[in-house]
Scaffold this active site. Structure first.
Site, PDB file in Angstrom:
ATOM      1  CE  LYS A  12      -4.066  -1.953   0.035  1.00 44.00           C
ATOM      2  NZ  LYS A  12      -4.952  -1.831  -1.128  1.00 44.00           N
ATOM      3  CG  ASP A  21      -3.581  -0.879  -4.263  1.00 41.55           C
ATOM      4  OD1 ASP A  21      -3.988  -0.022  -5.076  1.00 41.55           O
ATOM      5  OD2 ASP A  21      -4.349  -1.556  -3.567  1.00 41.55           O
ATOM      6  CD  GLU A  38      -4.256  -3.389  -6.664  1.00 43.21           C
ATOM      7  OE1 GLU A  38      -5.459  -3.629  -6.431  1.00 43.21           O
ATOM      8  OE2 GLU A  38      -3.328  -3.959  -6.055  1.00 43.21           O
ATOM      9  CG  ASP A  42      -9.202  -2.729  -6.587  1.00 46.85           C
ATOM     10  OD1 ASP A  42     -10.345  -3.180  -6.784  1.00 46.85           O
ATOM     11  OD2 ASP A  42      -8.722  -2.634  -5.449  1.00 46.85           O
ATOM     12  CE  LYS A  81     -10.784  -5.516  -4.358  1.00 49.18           C
ATOM     13  NZ  LYS A  81     -10.348  -4.298  -3.648  1.00 49.18           N
TER      14      LYS A  81
END
Length: 367
Positions: free
Chosen positions: A163, A193, A218, A241, A265
């Protein structure tokens, strides 16, 4: 068989470590909504949805009223073959896919139990005995993130989501990626990400600085066009994402050339019914897939593991044991990671049975 009632619980899930992302997004203690769908033949199905605050257009407090609004269509309906009822619900209430996701999982659970088959058998058949996991590393100081990576590597993990972006310092993000890569050595997958939290300029500077380190990026920016520009400027592979949530968005990302991989997701698309269609589209488009959800515990994890297990091994980038990041565990007997991998639950349906003592008193009964 007919649906007779919905029982809803709102459960506080607490992360083992406070989980920080760009843009002020945090997973510390969040609300997960559990839904049990009961039928007139004493077969029940479980669903779950757990939105992260500020992450997507979804919030836990919206699930209960959405279910109450859809109740005239749900109560008395046949739960077998989830797509039929979900299609009717889309006509009754547009959008609100996160709330529909929990219901869809419960319908699949019932369908599997009636068929006396695990869900992976109904979603295409099992293609993997065990699936690779990624370990998500909260955005903190670079040396602490490297320590987390080393620990997870020692436990068998070989894919690492780093992250980025909590302090608006592109130089610190470079250090995060460099130190995690050094900690795990060459070979394991490492990707940074931002969760839409970077500017095109900062993401490009980070990407150019780590271009020699075998790093994937990401969702650095808020739009697909910006993500595509970062990919073109840095030459680094890109995972989408937040911007990939339906067939139109996936096709747009593909046409922009920025969807080397994508996070599929459950709650972002509306449950297993919709996610299975997106999985099949990605098989056609050629993108590798991470099959997961935003957050949650054992019911969510069990459902996504079934779809991951029914996905061709060569096209599955990884999956996620969300329940391993939080407490309490809703079902102590549900799957856990081992050596960086995980298997789906056994038994009919999802194969997860929440402990009544953990759930406690329900929030509402809809009948």
């Amino acid at each position: 068989m007919k649906i007779t009632r919905l029982v809803v619980w709102e459960i506080a899930l607490t992360s083992h470590v406070a989980y920080h992302m760009a843009g002020g997004k945090t997973c510390d203690t969040v609300t997960s909504v559990l839904v049990r769908v009961d039928t007139d033949e004493d077969i029940s199905g479980w669903g779950e949805v757990c939105p992260i605050p500020h992450y997507l257009p979804a919030y836990a407090e919206g699930v209960r009223p959405a279910l109450e609004y859809m109740a005239p269509v749900i109560i008395g309906a046949d739960p077998i073959g989830p797509e039929a009822l979900m299609s009717k619900l889309d006509g009754w209430l547009q959008g609100h896919v996160y709330a529909k996701s929990a219901l869809d999982l419960a319908l699949w659970d019932i369908t599997g139990k009636v068929a006396k088959l695990p869900l992976y058998a109904l979603l295409g058949g099992r293609q993997a005995l065990r699936m690779p996991l990624y370990h998500s590393i909260t955005c903190t100081a670079p040396d602490e993130m490297a320590h987390i990576a080393r620990k997870a590597f020692a436990e068998g993990m070989r894919q690492f989501q780093v992250k980025l972006g909590t302090d608006n310092s592109w130089e610190t993000d470079v250090a995060r990626l460099r130190q995690v890569r050094e900690a795990v050595g060459p070979g394991p997958l490492v990707y940074g990400d931002w969760n839409c939290g970077a500017t095109r300029l900062d993401a490009t500077r980070v990407g150019k600085a780590v271009a020699s380190l075998d790093i994937m990026l990401e969702q650095p920016c808020a739009t697909l066009e910006e993500c595509a520009a970062v990919r073109a400027a840095t030459g680094l592979l890109m995972k989408i994402d937040e911007n990939g949530y339906d067939s139109g968005s996936l096709l747009h990302a593909y046409n922009l050339g920025c969807m080397d991989a994508v996070a599929l997701k459950l709650s972002k698309s509306g449950g297993l019914s919709a996610l299975r269609r997106l999985r099949d589209l990605c098989l056609h488009l050629g993108a590798k897939m991470c099959i997961e959800d935003t957050w949650g515990s054992d019911v969510t994890t069990g459902a996504l593991l079934h779809l991951a297990a029914a996905t061709p091994v060569s096209r599955l980038l990884n999956t996620c044991d969300l329940s391993g990041y939080v407490s309490p565990r809703l079902d102590p007997g549900a799957p856990v990671r081992s050596g960086g991998e995980i298997s789906p639950p056994e038994g009919p349906g999802i194969g997860v049975n929440p402990d009544p003592d953990v759930l406690g008193q329900s929030s509402v009964i809809i009948d």
